[in-house]
Scaffold this motif. Structure first.
Motif, short mmCIF file in Angstrom:
data_model
loop_
_atom_site.label_atom_id
_atom_site.label_comp_id
_atom_site.label_asym_id
_atom_site.label_seq_id
_atom_site.Cartn_x
_atom_site.Cartn_y
_atom_site.Cartn_z
N THR A 184 11.80 4.22 -0.40
CA THR A 184 11.15 4.58 -1.61
C THR A 184 9.89 5.28 -1.45
O THR A 184 9.49 6.27 -2.10
N ALA A 185 8.89 4.97 -0.56
CA ALA A 185 7.70 5.60 -0.17
C ALA A 185 7.83 7.04 -0.29
O ALA A 185 6.95 7.99 -0.39
N HIS A 186 8.99 7.44 0.43
CA HIS A 186 9.19 8.72 0.87
C HIS A 186 9.19 9.61 -0.52
O HIS A 186 8.83 10.85 -0.61
N GLY A 187 9.49 9.03 -1.58
CA GLY A 187 9.58 9.96 -2.87
C GLY A 187 8.15 9.96 -3.53
O GLY A 187 8.03 10.99 -4.36
N ARG A 188 6.91 9.46 -3.11
CA ARG A 188 5.57 9.70 -3.48
C ARG A 188 5.22 10.76 -2.92
O ARG A 188 4.50 11.63 -3.28
N THR A 189 5.64 11.35 -1.66
CA THR A 189 5.04 12.73 -1.23
C THR A 189 6.29 13.87 -1.18
O THR A 189 6.05 14.87 -1.13
N THR A 190 7.54 13.40 -1.49
CA THR A 190 8.62 14.28 -1.78
C THR A 190 9.49 13.97 -2.93
O THR A 190 10.11 13.22 -2.85
N PRO A 191 8.75 14.30 -4.25
CA PRO A 191 9.29 13.87 -5.48
C PRO A 191 10.82 14.09 -5.83
O PRO A 191 11.60 13.41 -6.39
N GLU A 192 11.43 15.33 -5.22
CA GLU A 192 12.97 15.34 -5.06
C GLU A 192 13.83 14.55 -4.46
O GLU A 192 14.82 14.84 -4.42
N ALA A 193 13.02 13.52 -3.61
CA ALA A 193 14.04 12.63 -2.82
C ALA A 193 13.54 11.43 -2.82
O ALA A 193 12.11 11.29 -3.03
N GLY A 194 14.10 10.15 -2.68
CA GLY A 194 13.65 8.69 -2.76
C GLY A 194 14.62 7.78 -3.39
O GLY A 194 15.77 8.15 -3.26
N LEU A 195 14.21 6.52 -3.26
CA LEU A 195 14.90 5.40 -3.86
C LEU A 195 14.53 5.48 -5.29
O LEU A 195 13.55 5.25 -5.83
N SER A 196 15.96 5.21 -6.20
CA SER A 196 15.66 5.34 -7.62
C SER A 196 15.58 3.75 -7.96
O SER A 196 15.74 3.49 -9.47
N PHE A 197 16.63 3.05 -7.36
CA PHE A 197 17.01 1.92 -7.90
C PHE A 197 17.03 0.97 -6.80
O PHE A 197 17.63 1.27 -5.56
N TRP A 198 16.87 -0.16 -6.88
CA TRP A 198 16.75 -1.28 -5.90
C TRP A 198 17.00 -2.82 -6.22
O TRP A 198 16.23 -3.35 -7.04
N ALA A 236 0.68 -1.26 -0.02
CA ALA A 236 -0.10 -0.10 0.03
C ALA A 236 0.90 1.43 -0.05
O ALA A 236 0.51 2.14 -0.77
N SER A 237 1.68 1.23 0.76
CA SER A 237 2.78 2.38 0.69
C SER A 237 3.49 2.66 -0.71
O SER A 237 3.68 3.77 -0.61
N LEU A 238 3.78 1.64 -1.48
CA LEU A 238 4.43 1.86 -2.42
C LEU A 238 3.21 2.07 -3.80
O LEU A 238 3.76 2.87 -4.72
N ALA A 239 2.09 1.59 -3.73
CA ALA A 239 1.52 1.73 -4.92
C ALA A 239 0.15 1.94 -4.69
O ALA A 239 -0.88 2.16 -5.80
N TYR A 240 -0.59 2.51 -3.59
CA TYR A 240 -1.77 2.82 -3.56
C TYR A 240 -2.10 3.90 -2.63
O TYR A 240 -1.22 4.32 -1.69
N THR A 241 -3.01 4.48 -2.66
CA THR A 241 -3.59 5.83 -1.91
C THR A 241 -4.03 5.48 -0.66
O THR A 241 -3.98 6.40 0.20
N SER A 242 -4.66 4.51 -0.17
CA SER A 242 -4.89 4.03 0.97
C SER A 242 -4.72 2.46 1.27
O SER A 242 -4.72 1.83 0.33
#
Length: 329
Positions: free
Chosen positions: A152-166, A62-68
């Motif tokens: 990774t999920a941090h990038g959903r609310t903060t587009p300028e930061a996150g995990l781009s590769f894993w 949910a944290s990666l791919a859904y709104t709730s």
């Protein structure tokens, strides 16, 4: 039969897995071709993620791919009923654990067809979910996934930061197993700053000497330009973190490693924050992941990340976030 060893605290602690038996399942084999009408790009991404990382919980998905969480539960329940996903729900001493999802039989068939591979190439067996549910490494695997999913999920609310590769532990072993075997490899970015890093997720089960012995391999891992990724060691408790720092500081400095440590006592909600303490001469005050990237100017991505002739659709890296689609929001 004696109980399998479990960590005392954290993901995977003191629970016995049971199969999910309360949901309706297909009475016969699902027509894989018919699933093409109902599976979305996000569903196919999830199948690849589960093939790469083995098991994800409802909350992680949910944290990666859904709104709730509720919208995630509805879709995951549908995929489970169609046999695309399998699941188990561990028994815990108090409260209830979330559903843990793995690849189902129909999902494996879809993934093989979509990737143009033979079913046997995925290495899947009907006992796949049971092996994961009772694996002694389940708590460790969930902990690794949880840490990197939060980044990774941090990038959903903060587009300028996150995990781009894993990359998962299995993918790392396929690429560099003759030198190192990290629990994950990833790229953290914030603005134009990039922190490529190997992750060692320390549960406290290994002697300190065993952890120290791994440093030689990481020191040998350098690109032709002399750059190398950072090494992040994440522990479960602050006391274990301090013990590792005392033991690893001298060899880390001698080997010239870009090494930092942190513990779950501080990183539970914001692992990108100022919890990472570098082990090097001079200033060892804790800083953010971006602060580490700023501090270590000779960082560089790992080698062998570009696709090669040896790669297949199943060995290529999976994007940490699903394709964006308004219809799937």
């Amino acid at each position: 039969m004696p109980a399998l060893p479990r960590p005392a605290i954290g993901p995977g602690s003191r629970y016995t897995a049971r199969a999910s038996t309360t949901r309706r399942r297909p009475a016969r084999h699902t027509d894989v071709a018919a699933l093409s009408r109902v599976l979305t790009a996000r569903d196919l991404w999830l199948l690849r993620m589960l093939h790469e990382h083995r098991v994800l919980t409802t909350h992680q998905i949910a944290s990666l791919a859904y709104t709730s969480i509720r919208s995630a539960q509805r879709r995951l329940r549908t995929l489970h009923q169609r046999g695309v996903l399998d699941s188990f729900r561990p028994l815990v001493q108090t409260g209830s654990a979330p559903e843990h999802y793995t690849l189902g039989a129909s999902g494996v068939a879809v993934l093989a067809s979509h990737s143009g591979c033979d079913l046997g190439d995925l290495g899947w067996r009907p006992s796949h979910t049971g092996r994961i549910a009772y694996s002694p490494s389940l708590g460790h695997d969930l902990g690794v996934n949880e840490l990197l999913i939060r980044l990774t999920a941090h990038g959903r609310t903060t587009p300028e930061a996150g995990l781009s590769f894993w990359l998962s532990e299995r993918s790392c072993a396929r690429r560099w197993g003759d030198i190192i075997r990290p629990d994950a490899y990833a790229h953290w970015y914030e603005g134009e700053k990039l922190l490529p890093f190997f992750l060692e997720y320390d549960t406290g089960s290994q002697p300190l000497g065993h952890v120290e012995a791994k440093l030689t391999g990481y020191a040998a891992f350098a690109t032709q330009a002399g750059h190398r990724p950072a090494l992040l060691i994440h522990t479960r408790t602050a006391s274990r973190d301090q013990a590792l720092r005392r033991r690893l500081a001298p060899p880390a400095r001698t080997l010239g490693l870009f090494l930092a440590t942190a513990s779950a006592d501080f990183t539970a909600s914001s692992p990108w924050g100022p919890w990472w303490g570098p082990l090097e001469p001079g200033d060892t005050r804790r800083t953010t992941l971006t602060g580490l990237a700023t501090r270590w100017s000779r960082l560089g991505p790992a080698s062998e990340l570009e696709p090669s002739d040896a790669d297949t659709a199943l060995t290529l890296p999976v994007p940490p976030l699903p394709p964006v689609s308004e219809a799937e929001a």
